[in-house]
Design an enzyme around this catalytic site. Structure first.
Site, mmCIF file in Angstrom:
data_model
loop_
_atom_site.group_PDB
_atom_site.id
_atom_site.type_symbol
_atom_site.label_atom_id
_atom_site.label_comp_id
_atom_site.label_asym_id
_atom_site.label_seq_id
_atom_site.Cartn_x
_atom_site.Cartn_y
_atom_site.Cartn_z
ATOM 1 N N LYS A 17 54.911 77.756 39.312
ATOM 2 C CA LYS A 17 54.240 76.742 38.470
ATOM 3 C C LYS A 17 54.192 75.360 39.124
ATOM 4 O O LYS A 17 53.238 74.625 38.919
ATOM 5 C CB LYS A 17 54.903 76.677 37.092
ATOM 6 C CG LYS A 17 56.311 76.145 37.117
ATOM 7 C CD LYS A 17 56.984 76.300 35.763
ATOM 8 C CE LYS A 17 58.380 75.722 35.832
ATOM 9 N NZ LYS A 17 59.315 76.388 34.924
ATOM 10 N N ARG A 112 65.999 74.893 24.779
ATOM 11 C CA ARG A 112 64.555 74.883 24.972
ATOM 12 C C ARG A 112 64.070 76.146 24.261
ATOM 13 O O ARG A 112 64.316 76.283 23.071
ATOM 14 C CB ARG A 112 64.177 74.802 26.460
ATOM 15 C CG ARG A 112 62.764 74.234 26.663
ATOM 16 C CD ARG A 112 62.358 74.140 28.122
ATOM 17 N NE ARG A 112 62.188 75.441 28.740
ATOM 18 C CZ ARG A 112 61.783 75.628 29.990
ATOM 19 N NH1 ARG A 112 61.500 74.589 30.761
ATOM 20 N NH2 ARG A 112 61.646 76.846 30.491
HETATM 21 C C1 LIG Z 1 60.374 76.824 35.464
HETATM 22 C C2 LIG Z 1 61.031 78.046 34.989
HETATM 23 C C3 LIG Z 1 61.774 78.830 35.883
HETATM 24 C C4 LIG Z 1 62.003 78.417 37.320
HETATM 25 O O1 LIG Z 1 62.890 77.361 37.355
HETATM 26 P P1 LIG Z 1 63.462 76.774 38.744
HETATM 27 O O2 LIG Z 1 64.514 75.830 38.333
HETATM 28 O O3 LIG Z 1 62.305 76.122 39.412
HETATM 29 O O4 LIG Z 1 63.981 77.920 39.505
HETATM 30 C C5 LIG Z 1 62.330 79.998 35.406
HETATM 31 N N1 LIG Z 1 62.171 80.382 34.127
HETATM 32 C C6 LIG Z 1 61.468 79.668 33.237
HETATM 33 C C7 LIG Z 1 61.338 80.162 31.851
HETATM 34 C C8 LIG Z 1 60.886 78.462 33.633
HETATM 35 O O5 LIG Z 1 60.206 77.740 32.758
#
Ligand SMILES: *Cc1c(COP(=O)(O)O)cnc(C)c1O
Length: 340
Positions: A17, A112
């Site tokens: 992302k 979250r």
């Molecule tokens: C962004 C995200 C990740 C990846 O997180 P990093 O800290 O970049 O490894 C994994 N799971 C969810 C649900 C996320 O929103």
């Protein structure tokens, strides 16, 4: 990273992302053996789906109700925490004649996304009752909202939950998805994965750091991605502003008054880069200090800042800076293969 975690029985979803699903990078991850690609936006899932990567696509944010048709058409699996969304996904999957994978997200303290533990059985029951959905497992996400660290206590809780669900419903769940890059320090410190067999990694793969303390991960590059900015002014200027001072567009409050009478002069360079292109707080370069930033300008000083107009200055980026740089239409992406 993929090989290291495989030794602990953990598969990796590469989370793209922050780079908007950039195919050049995602293909590198697929070649390195990631199990799947994770994205939070349906638009990126759709463009990755057109890339025919040969790995499953995982929507890591709960689907918007208004997008369930697009989700079941292009994502193999989505992360879920709402009954109404599960029902809508099931209806959409039924219409399209597909079976959509569901990973149920559990709230374990970061506040979250996630189903409260007390409500988990009911959500599993609902998912199992919808034949066009396939319950692939459970997962959790820590570190992103309140910086809660994955540790043996919350990770063992996830393992305990998956075992309890399997016993209660007489099923076998394939995925126990422990979290994101913030899980790596716990694992590297000898954490027992228990049933955890999956992580969703973005920052670690892109920037070589774990997010909780920004510590570099041994063996990974922290400069695989750099931001390059061009100098548009280079002058020796007074180091203190003068005149009556108030708020700026980006500062939270009025600037602190600077009463010192001395006005030493120093070299400062102005770069054609601003808040519109990167989070200035997340830019770093040894020897360079960032004096300030506005929409389109970055003022830097420091030992190496005897920069001439037209020179280029490179920065390492934090996750937030990377995200904004990738989103800016003014930042071009250049790919350098092999050692730079
Ligand atoms: C962004 C995200 C990740 C990846 O997180 P990093 O800290 O970049 O490894 C994994 N799971 C969810 C649900 C996320 O929103």
């Amino acid at each position: 990273m993929v090989d290291r975690l495989a030794r602990q029985g953990i598969k990796v979803t590469g989370v793209s992302k922050a780079i908007l699903g950039l195919p050049q990078i995602v293909r590198t991850w697929v070649a390195a053996g990631v199990h799947s690609i994770g994205e939070s936006r349906i638009e990126s899932i759709e463009s990755l789906s057109r890339c025919e990567l040969g790995v499953p696509l995982l929507l890591i944010r709960s689907p918007m109700l208004s997008q369930v048709d697009r989700v079941v058409a292009h994502a193999a699996i989505s992360c879920n925490s709402e009954a109404v969304v599960l029902r809508a996904l099931a209806a959409a999957a039924h219409c399209q004649g597909v079976r959509h994978g569901v990973l149920l997200m559990v709230e374990l303290g970061d506040l979250r996304e996630g189903i409260l533990v007390a409500d988990l059985e009911a959500m599993v029951l609902l998912t199992l009752a919808l034949p066009s959905l396939l319950l692939v497992g459970i997962g959790t996400n820590l570190g992103c909202q309140n910086g809660v660290a994955p540790d043996q206590s919350n990770m063992s809780e996830l393992s305990r939950l998956i075992k309890a669900l399997e016993g209660r419903f007489g099923i076998r769940l394939e995925w126990c998805s422990g979290g994101n890059s913030a899980n790596l320090p716990w694992l590297a410190g000898g954490g027992d994965p228990g049933r955890i067999n999956h992580l969703r990694l973005g920052e670690a793969l892109l920037l070589g750091r774990e997010p909780l303390t920004r510590t570099a991960i041994p063996g990974l590059y922290t400069d695989a991605i750099t931001l390059v900015a061009e100098v548009i002014e280079s002058k020796c200027k007074p180091t203190r502003a003068w005149g009556t001072r108030h708020c700026t567009s980006f500062a939270k409050g009025p600037a602190a008054p600077q009463k010192q009478p001395d006005q030493p002069m120093a070299m400062r360079a102005l770069l054609a880069l601003g808040e519109q292109d990167a989070d200035p707080a997340g830019l770093s370069c040894p020897g360079i200090s960032i004096e300030g930033a506005s929409s389109d300008h970055l003022v830097v000083s420091g030992a190496e800042s005897a920069l001439a107009v037209g020179d280029e200055q490179r920065f390492q980026l934090s996750y937030s800076s990377l995200l904004r740089a990738m989103t800016s239409p003014f930042v071009s992406r250049c790919f350098i293969e092999g050692p730079a």
